[in-house]
Motif scaffolding. Structure first.
Motif, PDB file in Angstrom:
ATOM      1  N   VAL A  94     -15.105  37.089  36.152  1.00 30.44           N
ATOM      2  CA  VAL A  94     -16.558  37.034  36.027  1.00 30.44           C
ATOM      3  C   VAL A  94     -16.876  35.848  35.121  1.00 30.44           C
ATOM      4  O   VAL A  94     -16.469  35.818  33.960  1.00 30.44           O
ATOM      5  CB  VAL A  94     -17.136  38.328  35.410  1.00 30.44           C
ATOM      6  CG1 VAL A  94     -18.644  38.223  35.257  1.00 30.44           C
ATOM      7  CG2 VAL A  94     -16.760  39.540  36.245  1.00 30.44           C
ATOM      8  N   VAL A  95     -17.594  34.861  35.671  1.00 30.51           N
ATOM      9  CA  VAL A  95     -17.960  33.673  34.901  1.00 30.51           C
ATOM     10  C   VAL A  95     -19.476  33.573  34.853  1.00 30.51           C
ATOM     11  O   VAL A  95     -20.132  33.526  35.891  1.00 30.51           O
ATOM     12  CB  VAL A  95     -17.363  32.383  35.513  1.00 30.51           C
ATOM     13  CG1 VAL A  95     -17.811  31.158  34.719  1.00 30.51           C
ATOM     14  CG2 VAL A  95     -15.839  32.459  35.560  1.00 30.51           C
ATOM     15  N   HIS A  96     -20.027  33.572  33.626  1.00 34.25           N
ATOM     16  CA  HIS A  96     -21.464  33.396  33.396  1.00 34.25           C
ATOM     17  C   HIS A  96     -21.641  32.005  32.800  1.00 34.25           C
ATOM     18  O   HIS A  96     -21.568  31.837  31.585  1.00 34.25           O
ATOM     19  CB  HIS A  96     -22.007  34.438  32.417  1.00 34.25           C
ATOM     20  CG  HIS A  96     -21.798  35.852  32.841  1.00 34.25           C
ATOM     21  ND1 HIS A  96     -22.583  36.468  33.783  1.00 34.25           N
ATOM     22  CD2 HIS A  96     -20.877  36.763  32.457  1.00 34.25           C
ATOM     23  CE1 HIS A  96     -22.167  37.713  33.947  1.00 34.25           C
ATOM     24  NE2 HIS A  96     -21.126  37.913  33.157  1.00 34.25           N
ATOM     25  N   GLY A 114     -23.907  30.480  37.961  1.00 31.37           N
ATOM     26  CA  GLY A 114     -24.102  29.162  37.369  1.00 31.37           C
ATOM     27  C   GLY A 114     -23.913  28.103  38.433  1.00 31.37           C
ATOM     28  O   GLY A 114     -23.721  28.411  39.602  1.00 31.37           O
ATOM     29  N   GLU A 115     -23.972  26.857  38.026  1.00 32.41           N
ATOM     30  CA  GLU A 115     -23.759  25.748  38.950  1.00 32.41           C
ATOM     31  C   GLU A 115     -22.280  25.416  39.024  1.00 32.41           C
ATOM     32  O   GLU A 115     -21.532  25.661  38.096  1.00 32.41           O
ATOM     33  CB  GLU A 115     -24.530  24.512  38.489  1.00 32.41           C
ATOM     34  CG  GLU A 115     -26.026  24.664  38.572  1.00 32.41           C
ATOM     35  CD  GLU A 115     -26.750  23.380  38.191  1.00 32.41           C
ATOM     36  OE1 GLU A 115     -26.111  22.303  38.183  1.00 32.41           O
ATOM     37  OE2 GLU A 115     -27.942  23.458  37.891  1.00 32.41           O
ATOM     38  N   LYS A 144     -24.821  29.543  25.332  1.00 30.48           N
ATOM     39  CA  LYS A 144     -25.583  30.767  25.129  1.00 30.48           C
ATOM     40  C   LYS A 144     -25.283  31.724  26.258  1.00 30.48           C
ATOM     41  O   LYS A 144     -25.131  31.325  27.396  1.00 30.48           O
ATOM     42  CB  LYS A 144     -27.080  30.453  25.092  1.00 30.48           C
ATOM     43  CG  LYS A 144     -27.463  29.599  23.903  1.00 30.48           C
ATOM     44  CD  LYS A 144     -28.920  29.294  23.906  1.00 30.48           C
ATOM     45  CE  LYS A 144     -29.265  28.369  22.738  1.00 30.48           C
ATOM     46  NZ  LYS A 144     -30.641  27.926  22.772  1.00 30.48           N
ATOM     47  N   ALA A 145     -25.205  32.988  25.934  1.00 33.06           N
ATOM     48  CA  ALA A 145     -24.937  34.004  26.965  1.00 33.06           C
ATOM     49  C   ALA A 145     -26.079  34.032  27.957  1.00 33.06           C
ATOM     50  O   ALA A 145     -27.247  33.907  27.589  1.00 33.06           O
ATOM     51  CB  ALA A 145     -24.772  35.369  26.314  1.00 33.06           C
ATOM     52  N   VAL A 146     -25.738  34.171  29.210  1.00 38.87           N
ATOM     53  CA  VAL A 146     -26.745  34.199  30.268  1.00 38.87           C
ATOM     54  C   VAL A 146     -27.242  35.602  30.460  1.00 38.87           C
ATOM     55  O   VAL A 146     -26.550  36.553  30.401  1.00 38.87           O
ATOM     56  CB  VAL A 146     -26.137  33.672  31.585  1.00 38.87           C
ATOM     57  CG1 VAL A 146     -27.157  33.713  32.685  1.00 38.87           C
ATOM     58  CG2 VAL A 146     -25.628  32.286  31.388  1.00 38.87           C
TER      59      VAL A 146
END
Length: 146
Positions: A94-96, A114-115, A144-146
């Motif tokens: 899981v990537v934010h 994300g992009e 910053k956390a999304v």
């Protein structure tokens, strides 16, 4: 200190072949920099930079940016992931945050928000080096956390 070029080459090989492990249940607050491989199964609140391979196990939790040559992600990352060669997102990944990589493999089940930018030029990863004017390189700012 070094008798010849061969000694320098041997020392460089020894440094890059080292392995580091941060175990499950371990929490580190601060930035990590290494020339060698690193596996993280714990929690890191800070940026991670390696000139080699980074493996984030399925119990890993990273709050910060990642810069590495190669990486396999099974855990969670909240920050920018920048890989100069190959990034593999395993099914539990899981990537934010944004992903910047040359090559990307996303296995079924992996998620990221994300992009994504691919085919980036080869970036040089600098560890503990200084710039020409004597100032140290700027640190990667914590995402910053999304």
């Amino acid at each position: 200190m070094f008798n010849n070029k061969q000694d320098k080459i041997q020392m460089a090989q020894d440094i890059t072949s080292s392995s580091n492990t941060i175990g499950k249940g371990t929490t580190i607050n601060g930035d990590l920099e290494t020339f060698g491989n690193i596996r993280i199964d714990g929690k890191v609140i800070g940026n991670i930079k390696t000139k080699s391979k980074l493996v984030l196990g399925n119990t890993s939790h990273i709050e910060g940016n990642v810069l590495s040559q190669n990486a396999e992600i099974e855990g969670e990352v909240k920050g920018v992931v920048e890989i100069t060669e190959l990034l593999i997102l395993k099914p539990s990944a899981v990537v934010h945050g944004d992903i910047i990589t040359n090559k990307l493999i996303v296995e079924s089940g992996a998620t990221f928000n994300g992009e994504c930018k691919m085919g980036v030029s080869n970036k040089t990863i600098k560890i503990g080096e200084e710039t020409a004017n004597g100032q140290s390189n700027p640190k990667i700012e914590k995402a910053k956390a999304v």
